[in-house]
Write an enzyme that holds these catalytic residues in place. Structure first.
Site, PDB file in Angstrom:
ATOM      1  N   THR A  59       0.257  -1.458   0.040  1.00 51.07           N
ATOM      2  CA  THR A  59       0.317  -0.031   0.076  1.00 51.07           C
ATOM      3  C   THR A  59       0.957   1.414  -0.217  1.00 51.07           C
ATOM      4  O   THR A  59       1.698   1.123   1.104  1.00 51.07           O
ATOM      5  CB  THR A  59      -0.533  -0.170   1.348  1.00 51.07           C
ATOM      6  OG1 THR A  59      -1.805  -1.070   1.456  1.00 51.07           O
ATOM      7  CG2 THR A  59      -1.988   1.054   1.477  1.00 51.07           C
TER       8      THR A  59
ATOM      9  N   PHE B 174      -6.405  -6.322  -1.051  1.00 43.93           N
ATOM     10  CA  PHE B 174      -7.267  -5.698   0.011  1.00 43.93           C
ATOM     11  C   PHE B 174      -7.837  -6.848   0.824  1.00 43.93           C
ATOM     12  O   PHE B 174      -9.030  -6.931   1.546  1.00 43.93           O
ATOM     13  CB  PHE B 174      -8.742  -5.687  -1.289  1.00 43.93           C
ATOM     14  CG  PHE B 174      -8.632  -4.358  -1.957  1.00 43.93           C
ATOM     15  CD1 PHE B 174      -8.909  -3.131  -1.112  1.00 43.93           C
ATOM     16  CD2 PHE B 174      -8.065  -4.873  -3.129  1.00 43.93           C
ATOM     17  CE1 PHE B 174      -8.639  -1.784  -1.747  1.00 43.93           C
ATOM     18  CE2 PHE B 174      -8.063  -3.379  -3.966  1.00 43.93           C
ATOM     19  CZ  PHE B 174      -8.329  -2.226  -2.997  1.00 43.93           C
TER      20      PHE B 174
ATOM     21  N   GLU C 169      -6.891  -9.646   7.640  1.00 48.09           N
ATOM     22  CA  GLU C 169      -6.167 -11.017   7.614  1.00 48.09           C
ATOM     23  C   GLU C 169      -7.269 -11.826   8.631  1.00 48.09           C
ATOM     24  O   GLU C 169      -8.129 -11.149   9.320  1.00 48.09           O
ATOM     25  CB  GLU C 169      -5.317 -10.731   8.837  1.00 48.09           C
ATOM     26  CG  GLU C 169      -4.008 -10.111   8.265  1.00 48.09           C
ATOM     27  CD  GLU C 169      -2.886  -9.129   9.433  1.00 48.09           C
ATOM     28  OE1 GLU C 169      -2.778  -9.557  10.216  1.00 48.09           O
ATOM     29  OE2 GLU C 169      -2.754  -8.347   8.915  1.00 48.09           O
TER      30      GLU C 169
ATOM     31  N   ALA D 142     -10.050   2.832   0.711  1.00 44.31           N
ATOM     32  CA  ALA D 142     -10.983   2.027   0.666  1.00 44.31           C
ATOM     33  C   ALA D 142     -10.831   1.589   2.020  1.00 44.31           C
ATOM     34  O   ALA D 142     -11.857   1.433   3.159  1.00 44.31           O
ATOM     35  CB  ALA D 142     -10.142   0.842   0.497  1.00 44.31           C
TER      36      ALA D 142
ATOM     37  N   PHE E  65     -11.982   4.147   4.323  1.00 47.13           N
ATOM     38  CA  PHE E  65     -13.733   4.238   4.782  1.00 47.13           C
ATOM     39  C   PHE E  65     -14.119   3.232   5.912  1.00 47.13           C
ATOM     40  O   PHE E  65     -15.112   3.661   6.109  1.00 47.13           O
ATOM     41  CB  PHE E  65     -14.676   4.212   3.351  1.00 47.13           C
ATOM     42  CG  PHE E  65     -14.599   5.305   2.852  1.00 47.13           C
ATOM     43  CD1 PHE E  65     -14.025   6.735   1.786  1.00 47.13           C
ATOM     44  CD2 PHE E  65     -16.075   5.361   1.998  1.00 47.13           C
ATOM     45  CE1 PHE E  65     -14.322   7.663   1.854  1.00 47.13           C
ATOM     46  CE2 PHE E  65     -16.596   6.342   1.333  1.00 47.13           C
ATOM     47  CZ  PHE E  65     -15.362   7.323   1.076  1.00 47.13           C
TER      48      PHE E  65
ATOM     49  N   CYS F  99      -2.348  -1.907   9.217  1.00 44.57           N
ATOM     50  CA  CYS F  99      -2.587  -0.455   7.520  1.00 44.57           C
ATOM     51  C   CYS F  99      -3.760   0.666   8.651  1.00 44.57           C
ATOM     52  O   CYS F  99      -3.269   1.692   7.667  1.00 44.57           O
ATOM     53  CB  CYS F  99      -3.296  -1.432   6.870  1.00 44.57           C
ATOM     54  SG  CYS F  99      -2.216  -2.495   6.292  1.00 44.57           S
TER      55      CYS F  99
HETATM   56  P1  NAD Z   1       5.003  -7.371   6.529  1.00 48.83           P
HETATM   57  O1  NAD Z   1       5.913  -6.863   7.482  1.00 48.83           O
HETATM   58  O2  NAD Z   1       4.328  -8.949   6.970  1.00 48.83           O
HETATM   59  O3  NAD Z   1       6.152  -8.012   5.300  1.00 48.83           O
HETATM   60  C1  NAD Z   1       6.764  -7.425   4.433  1.00 48.83           C
HETATM   61  C2  NAD Z   1       7.916  -7.824   4.943  1.00 48.83           C
HETATM   62  O4  NAD Z   1       9.170  -7.332   3.374  1.00 48.83           O
HETATM   63  C3  NAD Z   1       8.783  -8.420   5.981  1.00 48.83           C
HETATM   64  O5  NAD Z   1       9.291 -10.328   5.497  1.00 48.83           O
HETATM   65  C4  NAD Z   1      10.546  -7.655   5.444  1.00 48.83           C
HETATM   66  O6  NAD Z   1      10.953  -8.797   5.902  1.00 48.83           O
HETATM   67  C5  NAD Z   1      10.659  -7.944   3.592  1.00 48.83           C
HETATM   68  N1  NAD Z   1      11.204  -6.629   3.201  1.00 48.83           N
HETATM   69  C6  NAD Z   1      11.645  -5.207   3.757  1.00 48.83           C
HETATM   70  N2  NAD Z   1      12.521  -4.910   2.588  1.00 48.83           N
HETATM   71  C7  NAD Z   1      12.564  -5.475   2.109  1.00 48.83           C
HETATM   72  C8  NAD Z   1      13.417  -5.764   0.748  1.00 48.83           C
HETATM   73  N3  NAD Z   1      14.110  -4.892   0.637  1.00 48.83           N
HETATM   74  N4  NAD Z   1      13.895  -7.425   0.566  1.00 48.83           N
HETATM   75  C9  NAD Z   1      13.479  -8.095   0.570  1.00 48.83           C
HETATM   76  N5  NAD Z   1      12.675  -8.480   1.624  1.00 48.83           N
HETATM   77  C10 NAD Z   1      11.817  -6.838   2.076  1.00 48.83           C
HETATM   78  O7  NAD Z   1       4.049  -7.198   6.057  1.00 48.83           O
HETATM   79  P2  NAD Z   1       3.053  -6.477   5.767  1.00 48.83           P
HETATM   80  O8  NAD Z   1       1.826  -7.084   6.401  1.00 48.83           O
HETATM   81  O9  NAD Z   1       2.564  -8.574   4.349  1.00 48.83           O
HETATM   82  O10 NAD Z   1       2.418  -5.812   4.497  1.00 48.83           O
HETATM   83  C11 NAD Z   1       3.221  -5.313   3.079  1.00 48.83           C
HETATM   84  C12 NAD Z   1       2.482  -3.806   2.357  1.00 48.83           C
HETATM   85  O11 NAD Z   1       1.259  -5.287   2.333  1.00 48.83           O
HETATM   86  C13 NAD Z   1       2.489  -3.003   3.187  1.00 48.83           C
HETATM   87  O12 NAD Z   1       2.340  -1.486   2.517  1.00 48.83           O
HETATM   88  C14 NAD Z   1       0.752  -3.103   4.010  1.00 48.83           C
HETATM   89  O13 NAD Z   1       0.328  -1.822   4.029  1.00 48.83           O
HETATM   90  C15 NAD Z   1      -0.379  -4.316   3.035  1.00 48.83           C
HETATM   91  N6  NAD Z   1      -1.313  -4.467   3.154  1.00 48.83           N
HETATM   92  C16 NAD Z   1      -0.625  -5.430   4.188  1.00 48.83           C
HETATM   93  C17 NAD Z   1      -2.590  -6.169   4.395  1.00 48.83           C
HETATM   94  C18 NAD Z   1      -2.357  -6.943   5.880  1.00 48.83           C
HETATM   95  O14 NAD Z   1      -3.484  -7.600   5.864  1.00 48.83           O
HETATM   96  N7  NAD Z   1      -1.199  -7.332   6.453  1.00 48.83           N
HETATM   97  C19 NAD Z   1      -3.338  -5.761   3.299  1.00 48.83           C
HETATM   98  C20 NAD Z   1      -3.126  -5.192   2.168  1.00 48.83           C
HETATM   99  C21 NAD Z   1      -2.242  -5.090   2.260  1.00 48.83           C
HETATM  100  C1  UGA Z   2      -7.626  -4.499   6.322  1.00 48.93           C
HETATM  101  C2  UGA Z   2      -8.758  -4.756   6.035  1.00 48.93           C
HETATM  102  O1  UGA Z   2     -10.327  -5.181   5.977  1.00 48.93           O
HETATM  103  C3  UGA Z   2      -8.326  -5.252   4.490  1.00 48.93           C
HETATM  104  O2  UGA Z   2      -9.659  -4.884   3.402  1.00 48.93           O
HETATM  105  C4  UGA Z   2      -7.509  -4.013   4.052  1.00 48.93           C
HETATM  106  O3  UGA Z   2      -6.928  -5.571   2.890  1.00 48.93           O
HETATM  107  C5  UGA Z   2      -6.262  -4.457   5.232  1.00 48.93           C
HETATM  108  O4  UGA Z   2      -7.558  -3.481   6.397  1.00 48.93           O
HETATM  109  C6  UGA Z   2      -4.812  -3.972   4.937  1.00 48.93           C
HETATM  110  O5  UGA Z   2      -4.596  -2.783   4.303  1.00 48.93           O
HETATM  111  O6  UGA Z   2      -4.227  -3.883   6.220  1.00 48.93           O
HETATM  112  P1  UGA Z   2      -7.448  -6.490   8.679  1.00 48.93           P
HETATM  113  O7  UGA Z   2      -6.936  -4.666   9.859  1.00 48.93           O
HETATM  114  O8  UGA Z   2      -6.379  -7.286   7.954  1.00 48.93           O
HETATM  115  O9  UGA Z   2      -7.304  -5.986   7.399  1.00 48.93           O
HETATM  116  O10 UGA Z   2      -8.586  -6.510   9.215  1.00 48.93           O
HETATM  117  P2  UGA Z   2     -10.238  -6.280   9.575  1.00 48.93           P
HETATM  118  O11 UGA Z   2     -11.268  -6.718   9.541  1.00 48.93           O
HETATM  119  O12 UGA Z   2     -10.440  -5.119   8.697  1.00 48.93           O
HETATM  120  O13 UGA Z   2     -10.218  -5.666  10.459  1.00 48.93           O
HETATM  121  C7  UGA Z   2      -9.577  -3.982  11.392  1.00 48.93           C
HETATM  122  C8  UGA Z   2      -9.836  -3.976  12.815  1.00 48.93           C
HETATM  123  O14 UGA Z   2     -11.111  -2.961  12.658  1.00 48.93           O
HETATM  124  C9  UGA Z   2      -9.919  -4.841  13.524  1.00 48.93           C
HETATM  125  O15 UGA Z   2      -9.519  -4.803  15.252  1.00 48.93           O
HETATM  126  C10 UGA Z   2     -11.323  -5.437  14.025  1.00 48.93           C
HETATM  127  O16 UGA Z   2     -11.601  -6.024  15.065  1.00 48.93           O
HETATM  128  C11 UGA Z   2     -12.460  -4.054  14.122  1.00 48.93           C
HETATM  129  N1  UGA Z   2     -13.413  -4.080  13.307  1.00 48.93           N
HETATM  130  C12 UGA Z   2     -13.369  -4.304  11.877  1.00 48.93           C
HETATM  131  C13 UGA Z   2     -14.293  -3.334  14.361  1.00 48.93           C
HETATM  132  O17 UGA Z   2     -13.773  -3.023  15.502  1.00 48.93           O
HETATM  133  N2  UGA Z   2     -15.368  -3.704  13.529  1.00 48.93           N
HETATM  134  C14 UGA Z   2     -15.631  -4.106  13.262  1.00 48.93           C
HETATM  135  O18 UGA Z   2     -17.170  -4.023  12.378  1.00 48.93           O
HETATM  136  C15 UGA Z   2     -14.576  -4.690  11.601  1.00 48.93           C
END
Ligand code: NAD
Ligand code: UGA
Length: 468
Positions: free
Chosen positions: A135, A168, A171, A225, A228, A278
């Site tokens: 992101t 999107f 977790e 997203a 919102f 995030c």
């Molecule tokens: P994360 O911290 O779990 O994983 C990122 C990984 O990238 C780490 O293991 C780190 O060691 C590695 N890394 C960093 N720099 C590097 C490099 N130069 N070469 C190789 N590896 C490298 O992060 P995440 O939760 O997977 O999130 C990644 C991105 O996706 C973020 O921008 C986040 O905002 C976005 N995102 C996360 C979620 C989510 O649910 N966690 C959902 C949608 C989008």
């Molecule tokens: C959120 C978005 O739902 C994903 O679409 C997006 O890709 C992701 O962030 C991201 O960019 O990292 P995530 O953070 O994994 O996903 O989990 P959510 O289910 O969205 O919950 C986020 C937080 O809101 C949690 O602490 C959850 O308990 C809370 N939540 C969620 C509430 O308190 N009430 C609700 O009705 C829903």
């Protein structure tokens, strides 16, 4: 010019990179997928024979890893080599908020994105499609393009095409979200590069759900997203306080408003505030971008979403102390749940962290039980000190890890439910009433327990958003 994608490299084996590439590998058996990371421990965990040791806990993930790993899905630290061999490279690295320097506390720290782009610039060969999966602030693709050209001399004849393909998934439901997405968003300017990525997703996503846009709309849509979604939570949480004071019930209010199709039923559960890696960082980033473009009123509007979230957590801590006769010093408190939501082992920005810290500051002894979070992880999040600093409330003397709900609740004055794990929905209140100190309390911040059942065994209940 058409692209033939035989080999994908994903930089970043985290919560997004790992599951996303697993689903791509599973759906595209003819493509070799290499997930690389600078963290050798993380890669070792992805490669561990014991599938319960994978670094990410997601329903359905183990099964895919079992099927694809070693065939067309590989986890490795050999970043440069896999970049060289790739036709398409996903950048899926962390993009946290900067903690120091210009924009600290709001702007995205893009140093991991930059270093990935530099490595791609140096080691990629021939034509390469670079996909932003992380992101990112709107306009980052233009920075990535500039960095990619750094090592591109005429003799090398490298060609890069940058696409935005934000993720999107949530977790806890990552595999299902990836396999059945509401939409897949692809932003770009080169039609053939876009088609190459569309073709990959088309292997399992209906074409009507694959949306293609320009780069900036795609980058921005991801931030919006999340903003919102988070805004809905702050909205319903603000009303939970009003319900408590007026005698209304937030669950009924949520149901009543959610039945209006224009509002919709999802994301209306009030709770201890949103956590996760995030929502907060993406809104802060949005605030930063709006200020950058001189949109002060817009930035202030979104800032409020975070303010309400912080206020909700403090509000819960305060009510908790008030109900326990205004002091929790020396009292044993059972904390049920430490992950930021159920069905994940992720604790980043979990509301449990700040609420537990508040209780420790008040001198409570907290006993934490979470079915998926490790002791070590809790120690890191709470900054637990070694015992030579015993007077500090953040020393090991003030907290303990319990192996079950009942172990945590033994002799406790109160149970505080912070995560909505299924096993907290069906507690044995008769047993709890016998093992807890009286007067015993349950504070349910997720509205998951049967209040009447608990009360019938003499347990006091406080339920978030429920007025008397
Ligand atoms: P994360 O911290 O779990 O994983 C990122 C990984 O990238 C780490 O293991 C780190 O060691 C590695 N890394 C960093 N720099 C590097 C490099 N130069 N070469 C190789 N590896 C490298 O992060 P995440 O939760 O997977 O999130 C990644 C991105 O996706 C973020 O921008 C986040 O905002 C976005 N995102 C996360 C979620 C989510 O649910 N966690 C959902 C949608 C989008
Ligand atoms: C959120 C978005 O739902 C994903 O679409 C997006 O890709 C992701 O962030 C991201 O960019 O990292 P995530 O953070 O994994 O996903 O989990 P959510 O289910 O969205 O919950 C986020 C937080 O809101 C949690 O602490 C959850 O308990 C809370 N939540 C969620 C509430 O308190 N009430 C609700 O009705 C829903």
């Amino acid at each position: 010019m058409t692209f033939k994608i035989n080999n994908i490299c994903c930089i970043g084996a985290g919560y997004v990179g790992g599951p996303t590439m697993a689903v791509i590998a599973n759906s595209c058996p003819n493509i070799q997928v290499n997930v690389v990371d600078i963290d050798p421990v993380r890669i070792d965990k992805w490669n561990s024979k014991d599938l319960s040791k994978l670094p990410v806990f997601e329903k359905g993930l183990k099964e895919i890893i079992k099927e694809c790993r070693g065939k067309n899905l590989h986890f490795s630290n050999d970043i440069n080599n896999h970049i060289s061999n790739a036709d398409m490279i996903f950048i899926s690295v962390n993009t946290p908020i900067k903690s120091t320097g210009f924009g600290a506390g709001q702007a995205s720290d893009l140093k991991w994105v930059e270093s990935s782009a530099r490595q791609i610039s140096k080691y990629a060969k021939g034509k390469t499609i670079v996909v932003e999966k992380s992101t990112l602030p709107v306009k980052t693709a233009s920075l990535i393009r500039q960095i990619l050209e750094i090592d591109n001399t005429n003799e090398q004849n490298k060609e890069f095409h940058v696409l935005s393909n934000p993720e999107f998934l949530a977790e806890g439901t990552a595999i299902n979200d990836l396999q059945n997405p509401d939409r897949v968003l692809i932003g770009g300017s080169d039609k053939d590069a876009i088609k190459a990525l569309v073709d990959i997703y088309s292997k399992w996503v209906p074409s009507a759900k694959i949306l293609t846009t320009d780069l900036w709309s795609s980058e921005l849509s991801k931030l919006i997203a999340n903003a919102f979604l988070a805004q809905r939570i702050s909205s319903i949480n603000s009303i939970s306080a009003l319900c408590e004071l007026t005698g209304a019930d937030i669950k009924d209010v949520s149901r009543a408003i959610g039945m209006d199709k224009r509002i919709g039923q999802f994301f209306l559960n009030s709770g201890p505030g949103f956590g996760g890696s995030c929502f907060k960082k993406d809104i802060l980033n949005l605030v930063y971008i709006c200020n950058h473009y001189g949109l002060k009123e817009v930035s202030q509007y979104w800032e409020k979403v975070i303010e309400i979230n912080d206020w909700q957590k403090k509000r819960i801590s305060k009510i908790f102390v008030d109900k326990l006769f205004g002091t929790i010093s020396g009292k044993k408190i059972a904390i049920f749940g430490f992950s930021f939501k159920a069905n994940t082992n992720d604790t980043r920005e979990s509301p449990s962290i700040s609420i537990c810290k508040d209780l420790l500051e008040e001198g409570a002894r907290i006993f934490i039980y979470d079915p998926q979070v490790s002791v070590k992880q809790i120690e890191v999040e709470l900054n637990i000190l070694e015992s030579d600093q015993k007077e500090s409330h953040y020393s090991k003397d003030f907290w303990s890890f319990a192996n079950s709900t009942y172990e945590a609740a033994e002799n406790a004055d109160a149970i505080l439910i912070l995560t909505e794990w299924d096993e907290f929905k069906y507690l044995d209140f008769e047993k709890l009433s016998k093992i807890m100190r009286k007067p015993s309390w349950i504070f349910d911040t997720r509205s998951i327990i049967n209040i009447q059942d608990a009360k019938s065994f003499g347990i006091n209940v406080w339920n978030l958003g429920k007025g008397n």
